[in-house]
Every structure is written in C-alpha cells, then in structure tokens.
Scaffold this motif. Sequence first.
Motif, PDB file in Angstrom:
ATOM      1  N   SER A   1       6.596  13.192   0.911  1.00  0.00           N
ATOM      2  CA  SER A   1       7.154  11.985   1.537  1.00  0.00           C
ATOM      3  C   SER A   1       7.719  11.022   0.504  1.00  0.00           C
ATOM      4  O   SER A   1       8.645  10.267   0.795  1.00  0.00           O
ATOM      5  CB  SER A   1       6.067  11.280   2.351  1.00  0.00           C
ATOM      6  OG  SER A   1       5.021  10.863   1.488  1.00  0.00           O
ATOM      7  N   ASN A   2       7.200  11.056  -0.727  1.00  0.00           N
ATOM      8  CA  ASN A   2       7.630  10.041  -1.708  1.00  0.00           C
ATOM      9  C   ASN A   2       9.100  10.166  -2.103  1.00  0.00           C
ATOM     10  O   ASN A   2       9.694   9.225  -2.593  1.00  0.00           O
ATOM     11  CB  ASN A   2       6.723  10.054  -2.949  1.00  0.00           C
ATOM     12  CG  ASN A   2       6.801  11.358  -3.720  1.00  0.00           C
ATOM     13  OD1 ASN A   2       7.518  12.286  -3.326  1.00  0.00           O
ATOM     14  ND2 ASN A   2       6.050  11.433  -4.799  1.00  0.00           N
TER      15      ASN A   2
ATOM     16  N   GLU B   1      14.958  10.320  -7.181  1.00  0.00           N
ATOM     17  CA  GLU B   1      13.757  10.836  -6.573  1.00  0.00           C
ATOM     18  C   GLU B   1      12.607  10.320  -7.398  1.00  0.00           C
ATOM     19  O   GLU B   1      11.895  11.061  -8.035  1.00  0.00           O
ATOM     20  CB  GLU B   1      13.786  12.370  -6.599  1.00  0.00           C
ATOM     21  CG  GLU B   1      14.944  12.918  -5.777  1.00  0.00           C
ATOM     22  CD  GLU B   1      15.196  14.419  -6.040  1.00  0.00           C
ATOM     23  OE1 GLU B   1      14.451  15.103  -6.726  1.00  0.00           O
ATOM     24  OE2 GLU B   1      16.193  14.870  -5.498  1.00  0.00           O
ATOM     25  N   GLN B   2      12.470   9.021  -7.422  1.00  0.00           N
ATOM     26  CA  GLN B   2      11.503   8.378  -8.297  1.00  0.00           C
ATOM     27  C   GLN B   2      11.045   7.067  -7.667  1.00  0.00           C
ATOM     28  O   GLN B   2      11.700   6.516  -6.798  1.00  0.00           O
ATOM     29  CB  GLN B   2      12.149   8.077  -9.643  1.00  0.00           C
ATOM     30  CG  GLN B   2      13.467   7.398  -9.464  1.00  0.00           C
ATOM     31  CD  GLN B   2      13.943   6.697 -10.711  1.00  0.00           C
ATOM     32  OE1 GLN B   2      13.186   6.478 -11.640  1.00  0.00           O
ATOM     33  NE2 GLN B   2      15.187   6.304 -10.703  1.00  0.00           N
ATOM     34  N   GLY B   3       9.920   6.621  -8.145  1.00  0.00           N
ATOM     35  CA  GLY B   3       9.446   5.312  -7.690  1.00  0.00           C
ATOM     36  C   GLY B   3       8.729   5.353  -6.350  1.00  0.00           C
ATOM     37  O   GLY B   3       8.191   4.338  -5.907  1.00  0.00           O
ATOM     38  N   GLY B   4       8.731   6.512  -5.694  1.00  0.00           N
ATOM     39  CA  GLY B   4       8.005   6.647  -4.439  1.00  0.00           C
ATOM     40  C   GLY B   4       8.659   5.924  -3.274  1.00  0.00           C
ATOM     41  O   GLY B   4       9.772   5.401  -3.371  1.00  0.00           O
ATOM     42  N   LEU B   5       7.904   5.921  -2.165  1.00  0.00           N
ATOM     43  CA  LEU B   5       8.398   5.338  -0.922  1.00  0.00           C
ATOM     44  C   LEU B   5       8.405   3.815  -1.040  1.00  0.00           C
ATOM     45  O   LEU B   5       7.382   3.208  -1.363  1.00  0.00           O
ATOM     46  CB  LEU B   5       7.453   5.778   0.191  1.00  0.00           C
ATOM     47  CG  LEU B   5       8.010   5.999   1.582  1.00  0.00           C
ATOM     48  CD1 LEU B   5       9.236   6.898   1.554  1.00  0.00           C
ATOM     49  CD2 LEU B   5       6.927   6.602   2.469  1.00  0.00           C
ATOM     50  N   VAL B   6       9.566   3.211  -0.797  1.00  0.00           N
ATOM     51  CA  VAL B   6       9.679   1.756  -0.977  1.00  0.00           C
ATOM     52  C   VAL B   6      10.471   1.140   0.173  1.00  0.00           C
ATOM     53  O   VAL B   6      11.026   1.832   1.015  1.00  0.00           O
ATOM     54  CB  VAL B   6      10.415   1.406  -2.296  1.00  0.00           C
ATOM     55  CG1 VAL B   6       9.621   1.847  -3.515  1.00  0.00           C
ATOM     56  CG2 VAL B   6      11.817   2.002  -2.322  1.00  0.00           C
TER      57      VAL B   6
ATOM     58  N   LYS C   1       0.848  -1.204   0.000  1.00  0.00           N
ATOM     59  CA  LYS C   1       0.000   0.000   0.000  1.00  0.00           C
ATOM     60  C   LYS C   1       0.885   1.256   0.000  1.00  0.00           C
ATOM     61  O   LYS C   1       0.930   2.003   0.996  1.00  0.00           O
ATOM     62  CB  LYS C   1      -0.921  -0.023   1.218  1.00  0.00           C
ATOM     63  CG  LYS C   1      -1.871  -1.203   1.186  1.00  0.00           C
ATOM     64  CD  LYS C   1      -2.792  -1.171   2.369  1.00  0.00           C
ATOM     65  CE  LYS C   1      -3.801  -2.308   2.244  1.00  0.00           C
ATOM     66  NZ  LYS C   1      -4.529  -2.531   3.483  1.00  0.00           N
ATOM     67  N   GLN C   2       1.560   1.451  -1.124  1.00  0.00           N
ATOM     68  CA  GLN C   2       2.523   2.551  -1.204  1.00  0.00           C
ATOM     69  C   GLN C   2       1.853   3.911  -1.012  1.00  0.00           C
ATOM     70  O   GLN C   2       2.343   4.750  -0.265  1.00  0.00           O
ATOM     71  CB  GLN C   2       3.261   2.512  -2.551  1.00  0.00           C
ATOM     72  CG  GLN C   2       4.389   3.515  -2.629  1.00  0.00           C
ATOM     73  CD  GLN C   2       4.945   3.665  -4.032  1.00  0.00           C
ATOM     74  OE1 GLN C   2       4.215   3.851  -4.999  1.00  0.00           O
ATOM     75  NE2 GLN C   2       6.263   3.545  -4.140  1.00  0.00           N
ATOM     76  N   LYS C   3       0.739   4.125  -1.698  1.00  0.00           N
ATOM     77  CA  LYS C   3       0.076   5.446  -1.625  1.00  0.00           C
ATOM     78  C   LYS C   3      -0.363   5.756  -0.196  1.00  0.00           C
ATOM     79  O   LYS C   3      -0.201   6.875   0.286  1.00  0.00           O
ATOM     80  CB  LYS C   3      -1.120   5.503  -2.576  1.00  0.00           C
ATOM     81  CG  LYS C   3      -0.714   5.565  -4.041  1.00  0.00           C
ATOM     82  CD  LYS C   3      -0.201   6.968  -4.427  1.00  0.00           C
ATOM     83  CE  LYS C   3       0.714   6.972  -5.626  1.00  0.00           C
ATOM     84  NZ  LYS C   3       2.138   6.835  -5.462  1.00  0.00           N
ATOM     85  N   GLU C   4      -0.915   4.749   0.475  1.00  0.00           N
ATOM     86  CA  GLU C   4      -1.344   4.954   1.858  1.00  0.00           C
ATOM     87  C   GLU C   4      -0.137   5.270   2.750  1.00  0.00           C
ATOM     88  O   GLU C   4      -0.203   6.144   3.621  1.00  0.00           O
ATOM     89  CB  GLU C   4      -2.057   3.712   2.413  1.00  0.00           C
ATOM     90  CG  GLU C   4      -3.456   3.500   1.873  1.00  0.00           C
ATOM     91  CD  GLU C   4      -3.484   2.608   0.634  1.00  0.00           C
ATOM     92  OE1 GLU C   4      -2.502   2.644  -0.155  1.00  0.00           O
ATOM     93  OE2 GLU C   4      -4.470   1.885   0.434  1.00  0.00           O
ATOM     94  N   ALA C   5       0.947   4.544   2.502  1.00  0.00           N
ATOM     95  CA  ALA C   5       2.164   4.787   3.298  1.00  0.00           C
ATOM     96  C   ALA C   5       2.642   6.215   3.082  1.00  0.00           C
ATOM     97  O   ALA C   5       2.989   6.928   4.032  1.00  0.00           O
ATOM     98  CB  ALA C   5       3.262   3.805   2.898  1.00  0.00           C
ATOM     99  N   GLU C   6       2.633   6.646   1.820  1.00  0.00           N
ATOM    100  CA  GLU C   6       3.100   8.006   1.512  1.00  0.00           C
ATOM    101  C   GLU C   6       2.185   9.052   2.144  1.00  0.00           C
ATOM    102  O   GLU C   6       2.642  10.091   2.610  1.00  0.00           O
ATOM    103  CB  GLU C   6       3.183   8.216  -0.003  1.00  0.00           C
ATOM    104  CG  GLU C   6       4.356   7.454  -0.617  1.00  0.00           C
ATOM    105  CD  GLU C   6       4.341   7.438  -2.146  1.00  0.00           C
ATOM    106  OE1 GLU C   6       3.376   7.962  -2.748  1.00  0.00           O
ATOM    107  OE2 GLU C   6       5.290   6.868  -2.721  1.00  0.00           O
TER     108      GLU C   6
END
Length: 937
Positions: free
Chosen positions: A613-614, A679-684, A97-102
């Motif tokens: 945050s991403n 600065e890509q791919g979001g929070l992982v 749940k990347q979007k929720e985490a972000e």
Amino acid sequence: MLRKIKLFLSLIFVASVLTVNAQDKPLSLWYTKPAEKWTDALPLGNGRLGAMVFGGVEKERIQFNEETLWTGEPRDYTRPGAAKYLDTIRQLIFAGKQKEAEQLAGEKFMGMRSDEGNRDAWIKTVTSTKLPAGDPAAPGFNDASWKTMPVPSYEGWEAAGFEGLDGAIWMRRTINLPADWQNKEAVLDLNRVRDLDYTYVNGKLIGTTNSTDPRKYNIPADVLRAGRNTIAVLVLNFFDKGGIAGYKDTTRHIGIYTKETGEKAKLSLNGNWKYYVVNDDPPPVPRYQADYQPFGDLWLEFSHKPDEGTYRRSLNISNAEAVTSYTSNGVAYTRKYLVSQPDQAMFIQLETNSPGQLNFTASLSSPHKLSSVKTKDGHTLSLSLKVKNGALKGEALLYVELKGGTVQIKDNKIEVKNADEAVLSLVAATNYKNFKDVSGNPVASTNAQLNAIKAKKFEQVREAHVKEYQKYFDTFSILFQGSSREDLPTDERLAKFSSGGDPSFAALYLQYGRYLLISSSRPGTRPANLQGIWNDLLAPPWGSKYTTNINAEMNYWPAELLNLSPMHQPLFDMIGELSQTGKQTAKAHYNSPGWVLHHNTDLWRGTAPINASNHGIWVTGAAWLCQHLWEHYQFSQDVFFLRNKAYPIMKEAALFFNSFLIKDPVSGYLISTPSNSPEQGGLVAGPTMDHQLIRDLFSNVISASEILNVDKAFHDTLKIKYTQIAPNKIGKYGQLQEWLQDKDDTSNKHRHVSHLWGVHPGSEINWVQTPELMNAARQSLIYRGDEATGWSLGWKINLWARFKDGDHSFKLLQMLLSPVKGGAGSYLNLFDAHPPFQIDGNFGGAAGIGEMLLQSHTGFIDLLPALPLALFNGEVNGIRARGGFELKMKWKNGKLQQVELRSTAGKTCKLRYGGKEISFPTEAGGIYRFDGNLEKK
Ligand code: FUC
C-alpha cells in the motif's frame, strides 16, 4: 541471366532506399561477433511480433514474442467494499499515523489477486514423494544418473539455463572433510534459498526455512564424518527465481565450517551440484497482475565456421532489416531478417554466392512447459503452447521455401540440403481477442496468415515491409556533424561515447528510439510495455507490464515531438480500455464517478492498487495518461480526435478527481489523499506530483470544453477547483517541495523525481511564467544528483533540457550511452539498462535529445533552447511543435542558420530564438522560411 537481372533490380532498390534517406550508412548498429547474451541480440518488430536476432554462425537463435501472450485471464481486479475504508485511511494519515494507515490499506484497500492454489497440499505431496532409488537425503543414495547445475545462482537457476523451472527439486553434493572435524559442531551456510528448503547432512534434517532469511544451520556434533559427507537439499520454488541463491557478493561462498574455527576456515560448497526434479508443477501463486510472456525460439544450425575477419551482423534502422554475413571456406553466406507489418510475419532469407552450398537445419522450441512442436507438412513445423496459470494459448508456424536443393523434416527439424537460397517464414498468434475476450483461434489465425504469404516472393514482402516502415521512419531525419566513429562497430562506439566526440552516435541513438517505437507500437497493436515487445523470460522483471507512475508514459515521449504520432495510437486505445476498467475501480475503491488508474496495468487492463500500500496507492495514473491525449491534440490540432476520442475520457478522469480531492484540514487547500510520491515516503496526504497532474488534467479539460463548446457547468466547477488545489511550494532549502510539508531530505538520491513533473513532461513550471519555481525545481534536481537508473537518466536529460542547460543534459545522455557495468547505461544492442533491461530509457533519451533542439510547451516554439556544445553543428527535419507545426532547421557553431516551418493546421505561430520573438499567422499547408535572425527569407 535471371539472377543478374534480379541483382541489378535489387541494387536499384537499395539505391532508391539510399536516396530516400541520405543517412543510410550511419543508421546501422553493427558488430563483428554474434550475440552472446540476449541483450547483445538485435531487435525487430512490427508492433505485434517481436524478434531478437543473435546472428550465431554454427547455431543461430532468434527468440520471438507475440504481444498478446501474457499470463492471467480476464477478471475483475477490484476489491468490493474497499471504499468503506477510505475515510479511516485518510483520518489515520491526517492524524500522523502513517504506518497504521498503510497497514489498514494493505489489508482492506488493495485490489484482488488471482486465485491461490493449494500450497499446503502440494508441499505435503512433494515432501512425501518417494523416489524409486531410495531416499535422496541418505548418504548412500546413488545419484549417478542425475544431471548437474551450478550452485549458487544469485539470479535464480533460471539464469543458469533453467528458464521456467519452478517446483520441488532435490539438490545434492558430497564434500570431503578433514578427520578432525568428526564429532565437532559445525555450521552449514547456504545463505539465501528460494523459496523453502529441507536441508539434510548425512541423512539428518538440520533445518528448514520458508522465508528470505539467511540459512545458517547448526550441524550437531554427531553428524559429520571424516572423509565423504553428503549434503542434500529439497528446494521448493513456488514461482520466479529458484534455487540456492547464495551470496550476491560472489567473493563470499556458501559452505561449511566448524564452530571452533569459525567462518574464516569455511570450506566452499560452490560448484556443480546434482539435481533431480521431483515435481515441476507447483500450485498457482496469487498475483495482482499478469506477466508478459516469451513465445518461442527459432534455431538454425550450420555445420561450418566463418573465415577469420569476415563475420558481420547488423541492424539497419532505416529499413528495419537485420543482416548476418560471413564467408566460410571462401563461400559467402548472407541472412536477411525482417518482421513485416503488411504480411504479419517474420521472414529470413538465406543466401549464398555459391549455388547449391546452402545446408542447414531449422527448428522451434519454447520455454513454456506446456508446449509442443509438430511436423505439419513437408515444409512446415508448428509450435503450440499454453501459458501456465492463464487463459492464453499460442500457435506458431515455421515454413520453408527453397530455390534448388531439398527439404525434409526429420524429428521435427527442417533439414535443408544443397539449396541456392531459402526463405523461412514464421507466423504466430494467440487466442486473445481483447482484454475481455479470449475466444480467438490461434490455429485458424496462423493458418490464414501463412496461406496469405506462401505464394509471395521474399523481395515482394521486403519491398512492402520497407515501404510501410519508411512511411513512419522517414518523417524525420537528423544529422549531428563533427568527428564520427561510424567506422567502428557499435559496441566500440558505445564504449567511447562518454569520452567525447562522435556526435552522430547521439543521432543514431535518437533514431534508434524512433525505430524501437515503430517496431513495438504500430497502429492497431498494444502499446509498448516495459520491454517494448521483447522478452525472453517467463517471469520478467516487474512482469514486463505497464508501470504508469513514469515508465509507460516515458515510452511515448518521442511520439509527437519526433514525428511518430501514429505510434501513439496504441496508447490511446489502451487508455480507452483503462477508462472502462478504471470506472469499476473508482466505484469500488472510492465510491466515485469517473475512472482511476493506480501505478500499474497489464494486458487485462487492471486499474486497482497493487503490491504494497505504501507505493501501490498512487491515484493519478489516469491524469498522466490523459496528458497524452491532450498532447496529441496540441501537436495535431485534430479537433475530431479531441471531440470523439480524447475529451470523453479526459472528462471522466476529471470527474474522478473532482470527487476525490478533499480539503486539507491544516491548509484548507484541496489535496489528493491517500497517495504517494512515487515510490518513496509511504502513504501521505497531498504529494506535489499529484497536484501538478490534477491541475494539468483540469486545465486541459477546461480548454477542451471551451474548444468544443460543451459542458459549461463542469467547466466552471473545474475552474474554481483548479485554484483551490494545493500549489507548488518552495521549501527551506530552496527546493521545490516534494510533499505538502517542507520535509525534503536534500541527501535523498531517489530515482523518481516526481515533483518535477510540472517541469517535464508537464509545463506549469517554466522559465517564463514561474521562474522562482523553476529555480527551486532545478535546485531539487541538483540535490537529487546525476547518478540514476536508466529511465531516471532519461527523465533527467529532459529536465535539464527544460532548464535550458544543454551541456548538463548531454552529460546525462553520455551516462545513459555508456556500457553497462553493474549500474545504468546501455547494453551492446543499445537497449537501456535500468538495470535490468527496460525500454523506457531508450525513449526518454531519444525525446530528451529532441527537447535540446526544440521546445513548445509555453505557447512559443523555442528553437535550439538547450543546445549542448557537443551538438554545435547539425540539422533536423521533421521535428514537431505544438500548434500543428513541423520544422526543418540547420545550425552551425551553435547558431541557428535557417529554419523552415510547415503549418499543418493554419494556426498563429510564435517563434523564439536568441532573445527574439516573432509571431505570424499561417495557413494550413503553408511553408515559412527564416534565417538565423528569424528574418523572413
Ligand atoms: C517503477 C520504478 C522501478 C522500475 C519499475 C518498473 O516501480 O520505480 O525503478 O522502473 O517501475
């Protein structure tokens, strides 16, 4: 007679400079016309004071900076209680749940911004402000006394001469419409307005928007008239770029059209609009970090023009001096400019060959709203300023001393008449003492600075300046032989470089990188920021601060290799300060010991995550900076530095990761999460770069603790953990995986090449120990392609050198050294264009040329490891290698001819060239000579 002796002495002096550095002539940037734009001007600096010299004849501008003038104030950037959310953020990422985490991280985990002013109250005030002349929205309003500004202004009205203008501004114009538009519904298309608008047509409010959405407002049928119609917009700009921004594509105009005929019959509203500033003091906008500020401008005015073909301005980087010269009506005029470290001031000497012919005025100004210029005494002007929304104040003094002639100050302008020679001295200071303390007194500081230099003669300060500068600059020299365009002005050389030839331009570029580092990062000053120390904007791109996910570090790539170790010191000082603030962030955000740094910092040493945050949650800034401490030790073998300065900070950074790394529920490896691959791919979970950085840190701390014989238990823990960190992996396209999963997109052209960190500036991926990974990394870089922003080209130059493909590396250097045409390249003053200007590419490019000539990251000193065809003949002296070695090399037709190695630390030396490896013990201070086959000479 005295003049003749002086001339003779100065000739001797110049001659001695020439003998110190045989390459004086090529080591100049020069032009045949004055700078038009800031990025045409020539930079000077002593690490603290920076100046940009335009070299104008009738009007000279010297824009200047002082490195401690920033917005903001000392404050705690951490968010108390953030650590409570760490586990949930991690669980969300693990659950896909990347979007929720972000989102959660965005709300609860980012650092604290500065205080926000009362925006609503201000909006209420400015929208209800009545102008004495009536309602500006009304068609009959008389705006004859208003001034005009060009509309639209895509880069903000700041770029059109309104630097620093924020606030509530009325903008008006009229337009004649055909009679048949009457009673027709129409559309007013302004596209983008920064930030909030109230838009009126013929006195009727037709729209208001507070977002970046395009403005296409409907105009009801009863509003338009035949003939003259009035458009009035109250623009509210809170911060940074302001105004009616219009379309980026300049072929598209803002305008008005009827619904019936549609956009193709649009009447343009581009052009000069009347404007009136209702209020230029909007409330503070909350900011995560501070912005580096310009200080002021020194203006010189002359009432003469240059004789045709006589004008020249130059910057000699072998003695850090700029010169503007020309004749006017046959009289020669020369200005010399320097920014001295020993005397902490800028000096300008103005001379003429015809005594009594020097006439000019000198004045000061500042883009800061809260600034004033005053006459201090008959020879001195003062400039006092205070940064808006911040704790810093600045003071500058301009002092003039003449030979012959007269000086008087009228209306805060120095007027020099009929002089033989004049020397201007400029000093500047702020109340910044350190990142926690702003109790300094800039008035007292500048008075003291000026008093210390008043009695000195220009030649005396010049001599001390050159001596101090050359102490650093002359530790290294380089020559690339071949056809040269040294006789062409620098702008023309730049235009031709990518078409081949002119290898000495590459040498000039490398030396210019060294010049810029010496000028922006002297020992005892703050490190070079995104623009070094040169900035003319109140809201510079990315705050002209320190971006630590590549840019700040890249600035220091040339430091050790290109023999400017002392210039590295300011970075080490900043790392020490960050290790203090980063400790608070580690505790508040991760409940961890040690220290952490995210992807940005500023004068106040912010370490908490900022922005979205991403990409703002990137945890390995400290690991990367610590590599610089270790590299300094590697090159210098300075155990005292390692023990007292480097190791304690490195150990604290390792303590953080020791606690932060967690077990990946899928693979069982230790991974870094949450984080991102900049600065890509979001929070992982588990970006490859983080693991390379943490491994590098652990391995350096392990080695350091062995050398220092300390912390055995921690050493053993790190040794175990090191092997448990998720390893580099090769993915299904033969690429080096950027993420834990094999999900790379081979068409991704993103500028960041973070997962190649292990190739450069890291070293765990190399042709000797890990050839498969090296191949995969190379494949990844091929997928990423060559096209990139300035600093990204700089990185790729280094990477291709590490892949030992000198020609590919050189091709990228040619791209970097191309005139700016919208994309990356170099400005006329050879500043790197991201675009916009960012200095990192200059440093990355300079270091990259060094990497073509020597690499020492695998235990061997590789000589000429990636020599491009274009640099097949040359020599270098002073290039440094890890292990404490300095080398002098000559090569011809691509083959090494001779090498001389100086050992500074008495370590065993391993040399490698042309498939041959030799190893020999050395003595500190020993010199060892070899021929092109590595046979002892
Ligand atoms: C990073 C880069 C941008 C820019 C900025 C200063 O965020 O991704 O390209 O260089 O730093």
